[in-house]
Motif scaffolding. Sequence first.
Motif, short mmCIF file in Angstrom:
data_model
loop_
_atom_site.label_atom_id
_atom_site.label_comp_id
_atom_site.label_asym_id
_atom_site.label_seq_id
_atom_site.Cartn_x
_atom_site.Cartn_y
_atom_site.Cartn_z
N ALA A 101 0.12 -11.49 1.28
CA ALA A 101 1.37 -12.24 1.21
C ALA A 101 1.28 -13.30 0.11
N GLY A 102 0.13 -13.97 0.01
CA GLY A 102 -0.05 -14.96 -1.05
C GLY A 102 -0.04 -14.33 -2.42
N ARG A 103 -0.70 -13.17 -2.55
CA ARG A 103 -0.77 -12.50 -3.84
C ARG A 103 0.61 -12.07 -4.34
N HIS A 104 1.48 -11.64 -3.42
CA HIS A 104 2.78 -11.11 -3.82
C HIS A 104 3.92 -12.13 -3.70
N GLY A 105 3.61 -13.34 -3.28
CA GLY A 105 4.65 -14.35 -3.16
C GLY A 105 5.65 -14.06 -2.07
N VAL A 106 5.19 -13.45 -0.97
CA VAL A 106 6.06 -13.14 0.17
C VAL A 106 5.94 -14.28 1.18
N PRO A 107 7.05 -14.93 1.55
CA PRO A 107 6.97 -16.08 2.46
C PRO A 107 6.41 -15.76 3.84
N GLY A 108 6.76 -14.60 4.40
CA GLY A 108 6.29 -14.25 5.74
C GLY A 108 6.19 -12.76 5.93
N ALA A 109 5.25 -12.33 6.77
CA ALA A 109 5.06 -10.89 7.01
C ALA A 109 4.47 -10.67 8.39
N GLN A 110 4.66 -9.46 8.90
CA GLN A 110 4.11 -9.05 10.20
C GLN A 110 3.44 -7.69 10.04
N LEU A 111 2.41 -7.45 10.82
CA LEU A 111 1.75 -6.15 10.90
C LEU A 111 1.48 -5.85 12.35
N ALA A 112 1.87 -4.65 12.80
CA ALA A 112 1.58 -4.20 14.17
C ALA A 112 0.97 -2.82 14.09
N VAL A 113 -0.09 -2.61 14.84
CA VAL A 113 -0.79 -1.32 14.87
C VAL A 113 -1.00 -0.90 16.31
N PHE A 114 -0.54 0.31 16.64
CA PHE A 114 -0.79 0.90 17.96
C PHE A 114 -1.77 2.04 17.80
N GLU A 115 -2.87 1.99 18.53
CA GLU A 115 -3.88 3.03 18.44
C GLU A 115 -4.74 2.97 19.70
N ASP A 116 -5.14 4.15 20.20
CA ASP A 116 -5.93 4.24 21.42
C ASP A 116 -5.29 3.47 22.57
N GLY A 117 -3.95 3.54 22.63
CA GLY A 117 -3.24 2.94 23.75
C GLY A 117 -3.11 1.44 23.70
N GLN A 118 -3.50 0.81 22.60
CA GLN A 118 -3.46 -0.65 22.49
C GLN A 118 -2.69 -1.06 21.24
N GLU A 160 5.87 -3.75 -2.71
CA GLU A 160 4.60 -3.77 -3.45
C GLU A 160 3.46 -4.26 -2.55
N MET A 161 3.76 -5.23 -1.68
CA MET A 161 2.76 -5.70 -0.73
C MET A 161 2.34 -4.59 0.22
N TRP A 162 3.31 -3.80 0.66
CA TRP A 162 3.01 -2.66 1.54
C TRP A 162 2.08 -1.67 0.85
N ASP A 163 2.33 -1.37 -0.40
CA ASP A 163 1.47 -0.43 -1.12
C ASP A 163 0.02 -0.91 -1.12
N ASP A 164 -0.18 -2.21 -1.34
CA ASP A 164 -1.54 -2.75 -1.32
C ASP A 164 -2.10 -2.78 0.10
N LEU A 165 -1.24 -3.03 1.07
CA LEU A 165 -1.69 -3.05 2.47
C LEU A 165 -2.17 -1.67 2.90
N VAL A 166 -1.49 -0.63 2.45
CA VAL A 166 -1.94 0.74 2.77
C VAL A 166 -3.37 0.94 2.29
N THR A 167 -3.67 0.50 1.09
CA THR A 167 -5.03 0.63 0.56
C THR A 167 -6.02 -0.12 1.42
N GLU A 168 -5.69 -1.34 1.81
CA GLU A 168 -6.58 -2.15 2.64
C GLU A 168 -6.80 -1.50 4.01
N LEU A 169 -5.74 -0.99 4.62
CA LEU A 169 -5.87 -0.39 5.95
C LEU A 169 -6.65 0.92 5.89
N ARG A 170 -6.49 1.66 4.80
CA ARG A 170 -7.31 2.87 4.64
C ARG A 170 -8.79 2.50 4.60
#
Length: 431
Positions: free
Chosen positions: A29-46, A320-330
């Motif tokens: 978020a800091g790198r891309h100048g995005v004021p706020g962001a959320q991430l939610a991940v559901f996996e293995d029932g959690q 653009e932030m999402w594209d970088d987030l995909v790389t990080e999550l991978r």
Amino acid sequence: MSPARGLQGHTGRHPVPEKGFQEVLRSLAGRHGVPGAQLAVFEDGQTTVVQTGVEHQDRRRPMCATSAVPSGSVTKVVTATVVMALIADDDLELDQPAGEILGVHGLDERLTPRHLLSHTSGLPSDPADVTGSCLSEIRAAVPVATPGTAFSYSNLGYALVGSLIEAVTGMTWREAVEAILLRPLKIEPAYAESPRTVSGHGRSTGPAGARPVAQALPPMLEPAGALALSAADLVELGRVHLGKPGLLDVVTAADMHRRVPDAEPFGLADGWGLGIAHYEDDEVWLGHDGTADGTACHLRIDQAGACVVAFTANGAAGTEMWDDLVTELRGLGIALPKRRLPEAARPIPIAAGDFGTYRNGALDYTIRPGKHGGAELVVDGEIFPELTLHDDAAFTVRDPATGRATPCGRLRGTPGEATAIEIGGRLARRL
């Protein structure tokens, strides 16, 4: 929703503490100048939910897990899921003419819910007059293709889907969406203009940071883009498409998820079902992307691994932030599909016969010689310079916001005799 905690992925990776997701999100978020962001991940029932930054640049209220972000076209997944729930209850048929469902005349008899949901209706992207009625716009629209023969992304088509929902249920689109889907999922309804909705922001251009922007969506297009959802809400929506009981039976869900043969969404995704996109890498993920005014939202669903990933951002650089987030999550073991870049192709000159204007509804796309040589693309008065055509018929332009050469679209037809172009999944016919 289960408490936030570290995840043990189906890939066999080590659990990722909540702090790990938090740090990645804050850094990007800091790198891309995005004021706020959320991430939610559901996996293995959690489910793990993290957020960073603020809802509004000036008011400084922190982004929280329940902050509702204008979700743009991710709304279409909600609208389509409601339609499929009506089909599961035998209240609607996928291949019934839309005019017959509405009890009106003057609509193409080949136009069906199946075509509308899969963007193969042939309707233009947007209404020419957003203050008019949906039916009058449909009747007056000049088709870009025969229904069922080509993909062309259509907000106008989803406006008509909303009318079908209203005709079948006797409720407004909002009432039906809330009663059939949102409240059963325990999602508190919010819309782009709701007081509790997070503000979108333009790109950061100075020390003051990104500036808030207001949402502007015509009422006619609410079924295409009106909802505001948190990343946690999006995960709950995604879980419906993992087979969460109570809304879609197995057969109906399979119909919705199956790739439509004639739906080739060039520039948007790798395939399309009935209201839901296909993103391919080592596996096929379902999902949808959405942008509103100064926001970006992304939903991905891995049916094989029973995993859902949802991301929201209240800044124009959110994609653009999402594209970088995909790389990080991978890197953390969540095998999200990366955006497919066009294969290396050889730049070629644009034939004189391909210069000209191409139209989708009220929007014109003009390819013309550039003032300093080469070519440029003009869309609704905005100039995209340095248009470069390649030998696979795809072309790039220089993005005014980033200065980078960016994949943009492709020509259709014989070189020098192009009959159409595709841009952002939209088909525009040559005038």
